[in-house]
Design an enzyme around this catalytic site. Structure first.
Site, PDB file in Angstrom:
ATOM      1  N   SER A 103      12.095  44.124  26.892  1.00 21.31           N
ATOM      2  CA  SER A 103      11.159  44.005  28.015  1.00 21.31           C
ATOM      3  C   SER A 103      11.080  45.286  28.824  1.00 21.31           C
ATOM      4  O   SER A 103      10.025  45.640  29.335  1.00 21.31           O
ATOM      5  CB  SER A 103      11.568  42.844  28.907  1.00 21.31           C
ATOM      6  OG  SER A 103      12.884  43.028  29.361  1.00 21.31           O
TER       7      SER A 103
ATOM      8  N   ARG B  22      17.701  43.485  36.213  1.00 20.22           N
ATOM      9  CA  ARG B  22      16.886  43.599  34.999  1.00 20.22           C
ATOM     10  C   ARG B  22      17.754  43.513  33.755  1.00 20.22           C
ATOM     11  O   ARG B  22      18.944  43.800  33.797  1.00 20.22           O
ATOM     12  CB  ARG B  22      16.144  44.942  35.025  1.00 20.22           C
ATOM     13  CG  ARG B  22      15.155  45.064  36.179  1.00 20.22           C
ATOM     14  CD  ARG B  22      13.737  44.965  35.699  1.00 20.22           C
ATOM     15  NE  ARG B  22      13.491  45.898  34.603  1.00 20.22           N
ATOM     16  CZ  ARG B  22      13.074  47.139  34.775  1.00 20.22           C
ATOM     17  NH1 ARG B  22      12.842  47.593  35.979  1.00 20.22           N
ATOM     18  NH2 ARG B  22      12.874  47.926  33.740  1.00 20.22           N
ATOM     19  N   CYS B  23      17.092  43.149  32.649  1.00 17.73           N
ATOM     20  CA  CYS B  23      17.785  43.053  31.376  1.00 17.73           C
ATOM     21  C   CYS B  23      18.460  44.374  31.049  1.00 17.73           C
ATOM     22  O   CYS B  23      17.865  45.408  31.340  1.00 17.73           O
ATOM     23  CB  CYS B  23      16.810  42.705  30.242  1.00 17.73           C
ATOM     24  SG  CYS B  23      15.987  44.126  29.474  1.00 17.73           S
ATOM     25  N   PRO B  24      19.653  44.447  30.500  1.00 23.06           N
ATOM     26  CA  PRO B  24      20.511  43.326  30.084  1.00 23.06           C
ATOM     27  C   PRO B  24      21.583  42.943  31.115  1.00 23.06           C
ATOM     28  O   PRO B  24      22.575  42.334  30.760  1.00 23.06           O
ATOM     29  CB  PRO B  24      21.182  43.890  28.824  1.00 23.06           C
ATOM     30  CG  PRO B  24      21.335  45.362  29.137  1.00 23.06           C
ATOM     31  CD  PRO B  24      20.200  45.744  30.054  1.00 23.06           C
TER      32      PRO B  24
ATOM     33  N   ASP C  71      14.853  37.719  35.834  1.00 26.90           N
ATOM     34  CA  ASP C  71      14.288  38.567  34.778  1.00 26.90           C
ATOM     35  C   ASP C  71      13.899  37.666  33.601  1.00 26.90           C
ATOM     36  O   ASP C  71      14.719  36.887  33.113  1.00 26.90           O
ATOM     37  CB  ASP C  71      15.320  39.606  34.318  1.00 26.90           C
ATOM     38  CG  ASP C  71      14.710  40.589  33.328  1.00 26.90           C
ATOM     39  OD1 ASP C  71      14.692  41.792  33.615  1.00 26.90           O
ATOM     40  OD2 ASP C  71      14.231  40.147  32.260  1.00 26.90           O
TER      41      ASP C  71
END
Ligand SMILES: Cc1ncc(COP(=O)(O)O)c(C=O)c1O
Lengths: 383, 75
Positions: free
Chosen positions: A324, B12-14, B39
């Site tokens: 993403s 946010r990822c991760p 997220d």
């Protein structure tokens, strides 16, 4: 490209095939006139366009009058979906599609829904293969105008059961549209479809050329303002030099496709095996066997996808990602999401005719250290 | 009901997955941790992490605190 740079993103755009370059340069000299006019320059342009269409149609196994050149694979996909729905609006307003279609198809589906239509997304399994039972139920439901299935996933490479999906469609008279962008010029096309789209820069043609094939007898109605060019299927003048180059390189790519697949397939196997063995906590995704010969995707636990792409780029490796953080929408890839596999730290590697074994070896030699370095930086070693 | 809540909102990822991976070994086996994470990648990655690590993913919930994910430590 410098000597040390390794381009591994053919699924986005393959490097220009030498045949495409040659044809493009020749056609720039010879094919700049409008093929619709009535003077000698135009007749020459018309000849080039007709020959390109004939050649591309032959490679696809369709009639020349079934094939149109569009301005991209995206435009072809939009036309395929919206035109296929418009042509069958009396049969219903439902579009059935797999959950792993390209965004071009999904965006066309969104347009259809916004206009009052219905879109039914059919799930895939953990390796990204269509759920045929769910597909069958969806296609057999009342009011289905069109079904759309990608021939093989552009993100994870899994080949879809198109023949089986087409048989279901055939049973109930629903036309099947296949997005064949990752298959054309690389692997044999499945049978049973009514509408097909493809994209030239995936096989080594120039960017900005798409193919849209509509088989005779298919109800298809142009969703665009009227324009008689290209069989009335896509408006605007074609980029003739690029079309000529696309057709010439398609023929060349298709002629070499079996040999190239035989060469690249074991390299992909090697990447799948070695990445799984040599990078800790990695998930290699997609079907290991029923897959495209040139594409492999994996996700590295605890690693940020964007950081990984940049680190690889600094070492000269060009790859793509479905994570993403690498997308403008900041959403993870809908394909990885539909499969239920790890979406962060994602890397897609896709090979092409210039990819050598030593390119792959260099990538495999450097990747574990790059991932380990990023994990050390992030303080996630041993988690 | 969860035994504890791990607030990863705004991460946010991760990062939410990393936070869960750090916390889980510190709680007793059987503990249910609710991870709050807005997220969108967390919805995919927390279940995938549980699968890879053999922990139990119980459910994704949307409550007053936004999207949340319940995970049970199984070993
Ligand atoms: C499966 C698939 N369909 C459609 C497209 C769109 O093609 P284009 O880049 O020519 O617009 C692509 C390329 O991104 C693709 O991979």
């Amino acid at each position: 490209m410098s000597a040390s740079s390794v381009y591994l993103d053919a699924a986005t755009a393959a490097p220009l095939h030498p045949v495409a370059r040659q044809a493009l340069l020749a056609a720039l000299e010879d094919g700049w006139a409008d093929p619709g006019k009535l003077y000698s320059q135009a007749r020459r342009a018309r000849q080039l366009l007709d020959a390109a269409r004939e050649a591309a149609a032959q490679t696809l196994g369709v009639r020349a009058d079934e094939l149109s050149f569009t301005s991209s694979g995206t435009t072809a996909a939009h036309g395929a979906v919206l035109g296929g729905l418009a042509g069958r609006h009396r049969a219903g307003a439902t579009l059935v599609h797999s959950a792993i279609e390209h965004s071009a198809v999904l965006h066309a589906a969104e347009r259809h829904v916004a206009a009052g239509g219905v879109a039914h997304s059919v799930p895939v399994d953990r390796v990204g293969r269509l759920d045929l039972e769910a597909w069958s139920a969806a296609v057999r439901a009342p009011g289905v105008a069109l079904a759309a299935l990608i021939t093989a996933s552009h993100e994870v490479g899994t080949v879809q059961p198109v023949a089986e999906a087409a048989a279901v469609c055939g049973d109930v008279g629903v036309p099947l549209y296949v997005d064949a962008a990752q298959s054309v010029g690389r692997v044999p096309l499945p049978a049973g479809w009514s509408i097909l789209s493809a994209s030239a820069h995936k096989w080594g043609g120039p960017p900005g050329v798409g193919l849209l094939a509509v088989r005779k007898g298919t109800r298809w109605e142009s969703p665009w303002p009227a324009d008689e060019r290209e069989g009335g299927r896509t408006p605007g003048s074609v980029n003739l030099p690029a079309v000529v180059a696309a057709a010439a390189s398609l023929r060349a790519a298709a002629a070499d496709a079996a040999a190239e697949a035989t060469r690249l397939d074991p390299l992909v196997d090697r990447i799948r095996t070695r990445v799984a063995a040599e990078v800790p906590d990695v998930e290699v995704v997609g079907d290991p066997v029923l897959r495209l010969p040139h594409l492999v995707t994996f996700s590295c636990l605890y690693v940020d996808g964007e950081t990984l792409l940049h680190a690889l780029d600094r070492r000269g490796f060009a790859v793509s990602s479905g994570s993403s953080c690498t997308s403008s929408t900041l959403r993870p890839s809908h394909v990885l999401e539909a499969m239920g596999v790890l979406s962060h730290g994602n890397v897609r590697v896709s090979l092409h005719r210039d990819t050598t074994e030593s390119d792959v070896e260099r990538f495999l030699a450097e990747l574990p250290g790059i991932v380990a370095g990023l994990r050390a930086d992030a303080g996630v070693v041993g988690l | 009901m969860p035994d504890e809540v791990l607030d990863c909102r705004g991460q946010r990822c991760p990062l939410p997955v990393i936070a869960a991976a750090r916390r889980m070994p510190q709680v007793p086996v059987g503990t249910v941790v609710r991870v709050l994470a807005d997220d969108p990648a967390a919805a995919v990655d927390l279940p995938a992490w549980c699968r890879m690590r053999g922990q139990e993913f119980l459910a994704a919930i949307t409550g007053p605190d936004g999207p949340a994910y319940d995970i049970r430590r199984t070993h």
